[in-house]
Design a protein around this motif. Structure first.
Motif, PDB file in Angstrom:
ATOM      1  N   GLY A 144       0.795  -1.224   0.000  1.00  0.00           N
ATOM      2  CA  GLY A 144       0.000   0.000   0.000  1.00  0.00           C
ATOM      3  C   GLY A 144       0.829   1.276   0.000  1.00  0.00           C
ATOM      4  N   ALA A 145       2.146   1.146  -0.007  1.00  0.00           N
ATOM      5  CA  ALA A 145       3.000   2.326   0.091  1.00  0.00           C
ATOM      6  C   ALA A 145       3.230   3.019  -1.261  1.00  0.00           C
ATOM      7  CB  ALA A 145       4.344   1.953   0.714  1.00  0.00           C
ATOM      8  N   GLY A 146       2.862   2.341  -2.351  1.00  0.00           N
ATOM      9  CA  GLY A 146       2.983   2.980  -3.666  1.00  0.00           C
ATOM     10  C   GLY A 146       4.020   2.374  -4.594  1.00  0.00           C
ATOM     11  N   LYS A 147       4.431   1.146  -4.337  1.00  0.00           N
ATOM     12  CA  LYS A 147       5.452   0.511  -5.177  1.00  0.00           C
ATOM     13  C   LYS A 147       4.962   0.269  -6.596  1.00  0.00           C
ATOM     14  CE  LYS A 147       5.766  -3.047  -2.486  1.00  0.00           C
ATOM     15  NZ  LYS A 147       4.778  -2.617  -1.486  1.00  0.00           N
ATOM     16  N   THR A 148       3.801  -0.333  -6.724  1.00  0.00           N
ATOM     17  CA  THR A 148       3.296  -0.653  -8.046  1.00  0.00           C
ATOM     18  C   THR A 148       2.965   0.623  -8.818  1.00  0.00           C
ATOM     19  OG1 THR A 148       2.464  -2.759  -7.236  1.00  0.00           O
ATOM     20  CG2 THR A 148       1.572  -1.993  -9.329  1.00  0.00           C
ATOM     21  N   HIS A 149       2.457   1.607  -8.120  1.00  0.00           N
ATOM     22  CA  HIS A 149       2.187   2.886  -8.770  1.00  0.00           C
ATOM     23  C   HIS A 149       3.486   3.468  -9.334  1.00  0.00           C
ATOM     24  CE1 HIS A 149       0.026   6.620  -9.558  1.00  0.00           C
ATOM     25  NE2 HIS A 149       1.110   7.248  -9.132  1.00  0.00           N
TER      26      HIS A 149
HETATM   27  P1  ADP Z   1       1.929  -1.151  -3.295  1.00  0.00           P
HETATM   28  O1  ADP Z   1       2.220  -1.659  -4.673  1.00  0.00           O
HETATM   29  O2  ADP Z   1       3.165  -0.663  -2.596  1.00  0.00           O
HETATM   30  O3  ADP Z   1       1.177  -2.126  -2.458  1.00  0.00           O
HETATM   31  P2  ADP Z   1       0.198   0.689  -4.675  1.00  0.00           P
HETATM   32  O4  ADP Z   1       1.130   1.203  -5.708  1.00  0.00           O
HETATM   33  O5  ADP Z   1      -0.776  -0.322  -5.107  1.00  0.00           O
HETATM   34  O6  ADP Z   1       0.987   0.147  -3.405  1.00  0.00           O
HETATM   35  O7  ADP Z   1      -0.511   1.953  -4.030  1.00  0.00           O
HETATM   36  C1  ADP Z   1      -1.564   1.861  -3.055  1.00  0.00           C
HETATM   37  C2  ADP Z   1      -2.642   2.879  -3.399  1.00  0.00           C
HETATM   38  O8  ADP Z   1      -2.136   4.206  -3.353  1.00  0.00           O
HETATM   39  C3  ADP Z   1      -3.185   2.700  -4.803  1.00  0.00           C
HETATM   40  O9  ADP Z   1      -4.545   2.979  -4.763  1.00  0.00           O
HETATM   41  C4  ADP Z   1      -2.447   3.733  -5.615  1.00  0.00           C
HETATM   42  O10 ADP Z   1      -3.186   4.163  -6.718  1.00  0.00           O
HETATM   43  C5  ADP Z   1      -2.255   4.857  -4.605  1.00  0.00           C
HETATM   44  N1  ADP Z   1      -0.993   5.587  -4.861  1.00  0.00           N
HETATM   45  C6  ADP Z   1       0.238   5.130  -4.633  1.00  0.00           C
HETATM   46  N2  ADP Z   1       1.173   6.039  -4.937  1.00  0.00           N
HETATM   47  C7  ADP Z   1       0.512   7.115  -5.391  1.00  0.00           C
HETATM   48  C8  ADP Z   1       0.910   8.404  -5.883  1.00  0.00           C
HETATM   49  N3  ADP Z   1       2.212   8.745  -5.965  1.00  0.00           N
HETATM   50  N4  ADP Z   1      -0.048   9.253  -6.259  1.00  0.00           N
HETATM   51  C9  ADP Z   1      -1.350   8.914  -6.178  1.00  0.00           C
HETATM   52  N5  ADP Z   1      -1.790   7.744  -5.737  1.00  0.00           N
HETATM   53  C10 ADP Z   1      -0.889   6.838  -5.338  1.00  0.00           C
END
Ligand code: ADP
Ligand code: MG
Length: 414
Positions: free
Chosen positions: A119-124
């Motif tokens: 949930g920290a934004g890795k995949t994003h």
């Molecule tokens: P992880 O892969 O680390 O578990 P995600 O990339 O799935 O986390 O991000 C979790 C949530 O936060 C998702 O809904 C994603 O769209 C949102 N999110 C993450 N990073 C950003 C960002 N830089 N700007 C806007 N939304 C973000």
């Protein structure tokens, strides 16, 4: 004091032989998301102070309105660069990944990985969306623009794989179900993919190529039977990434637990012509790691005590390798997991490594944030242990020594 003098000399010598700072470390703090902003007791406690500082405000008790204004302590960390909630995908790409392309153009290998809790934004950051593509897409786009898609008959090639529960799965197998499904038979060790005809099985096996060990080099490991795809444009890359991603455990099981435990690794083989005219095949790995929460919870315990505790072996092993690299140890325990075997030629050594630590700003996540920043902070100190020569799999078409002189009508590689 004779002994002190000797100790100092030995230490200086050791330090002189071990170059430091082989890894660039960045931090990205994502915005608060809706489920956090609507939570009464939650607020943003992690801030960036550009260009390089992250501040974490700590509280002893559960946050509430009173504590919100009465923080006890602010911890600050410094990294190569930090990105706040408003940072664009393009800005993150420019600082973190674009410099890797220079390294590749000069004939080096490179790796960029995202680390952080679920949930920290890795995949994003790594993949992004079609509207706001992330590092994987932007990097490949730039590689096509700067280096072209091919040199002579050698094209840029991609593999995309997933490590889930220590099984390696080919996310781009032509027949994905047959290749990775539970009913598939075990991979024959002799199968090496050519073109897109990868035929493989549940859990590809890894094979070491250690021709270089006689020379004191380091082996590189590849998954046998992994499908390898020629790509001609950034659009090809995008299509393959979306196909691969739709097959990740995350998607197929719709399980949060599964998503948090899977590593996705995009391996790119890029032919380059170096300034002296020699051609060389380089390797770039772009990695979306599994959520760090489990590994961190168990860090410091022995491997034995964590067995069966449902932890992520690959992440724990990566942590151990980084720890050993930081301490300048001679033995780096790459063999302990699938992930570290695959990263062997891309961590330390001559490879350029970039780590992006992703954190949530939310006060409910402060434990994970602190752990991630602590780990990232330590990773800054990675020392190079030895210079490694990558041994490429046969299908790449050229050997290590390989870079042949360019010819008038393009470049030939062995
Ligand atoms: P992880 O892969 O680390 O578990 P995600 O990339 O799935 O986390 O991000 C979790 C949530 O936060 C998702 O809904 C994603 O769209 C949102 N999110 C993450 N990073 C950003 C960002 N830089 N700007 C806007 N939304 C973000
Ligand atoms: Mg993810």
């Amino acid at each position: 004091n004779q002994m002190t003098a000797n100790a100092t000399t030995a230490k200086d010598k050791e330090n002189a032989e071990v170059p430091v700072a082989k890894i660039s470390v960045f931090v990205r703090v994502r915005p608060m998301i809706q489920k956090e902003t609507t939570l009464d007791t939650a607020f943003a406690c992690t801030e960036t102070n550009p260009p390089s500082q992250v501040l974490v405000k700590e509280f002893t008790e559960k946050a509430n309105d009173y504590l919100r204004h009465h923080r006890l302590k602010t911890r600050s960390y410094t990294f190569d660069e930090v990105f706040g909630p408003d940072s664009s995908q393009q800005a993150v790409y420019q600082s973190c990944a674009a410099p890797l392309i220079d390294h590749i153009a000069a004939g080096g290998n490179a790796t960029c990985f995202c680390y952080g809790a679920t949930g920290a934004g890795k995949t994003h950051t790594m993949l992004g969306t079609r509207e706001a593509p992330g590092v994987m897409v932007l990097t490949l786009q730039e590689i096509f623009e700067r280096l072209g898609g091919a040199h002579g008959q050698h094209k840029i090639k991609l593999s995309y794989l997933e490590i889930y529960c220590e099984q390696v799965r080919d996310l781009l197998a032509t027949d994905y179900r047959r290749a990775n499904g539970p009913s598939a038979s075990a991979a024959s060790g002799a199968t090496t993919a050519r073109g897109t005809r990868g035929s493989n099985a549940a859990g590809l096996s890894l094979r070491a190529r250690d021709q270089s060990s006689a020379r004191g080099g380091v082996e590189s490991v590849s998954a046998s039977g992994l499908s390898v795809h020629d790509v001609n444009s950034a659009k090809d890359v995008l299509d393959l990434l979306h196909l691969g991603n739709s097959r990740r455990r995350t998607e197929s099981t719709r399980s949060n637990d599964a998503s948090s435990r899977s590593h996705a690794i995009l391996q790119c083989y890029i032919p380059v012509v170096m300034p002296d005219g020699r051609a060389k095949m380089t390797k770039l790995s772009l990695i979306d790691l599994a959520g760090s929460e489990r590994a961190l919870a168990t860090e410091g315990r022995s491997v034995r005590s964590t067995e069966g505790a449902n932890i992520n072996k690959s992440l724990l092993a990566l942590s151990s390798c980084i720890h050993a690299l930081c301490e300048g140890k001679r033995h780096i325990p790459f063999r302990n997991s699938k992930l570290t075997q695959l990263l062997r030629d891309s961590l330390g050594g001559a490879a350029k490594t970039v780590m992006i630590a992703n954190v949530s700003p939310c006060s409910t996540q402060i434990g994970e944030t602190t752990n991630t920043l602590h780990w990232a902070n330590r990773a800054k100190e990675i020392r190079s242990v030895q210079v490694e020569e990558t041994q490429f799999p046969a299908w790449v078409g050229i050997g290590p020594q390989a870079a042949l002189a360019s010819q008038a009508n393009g470049v030939e590689m062995e």
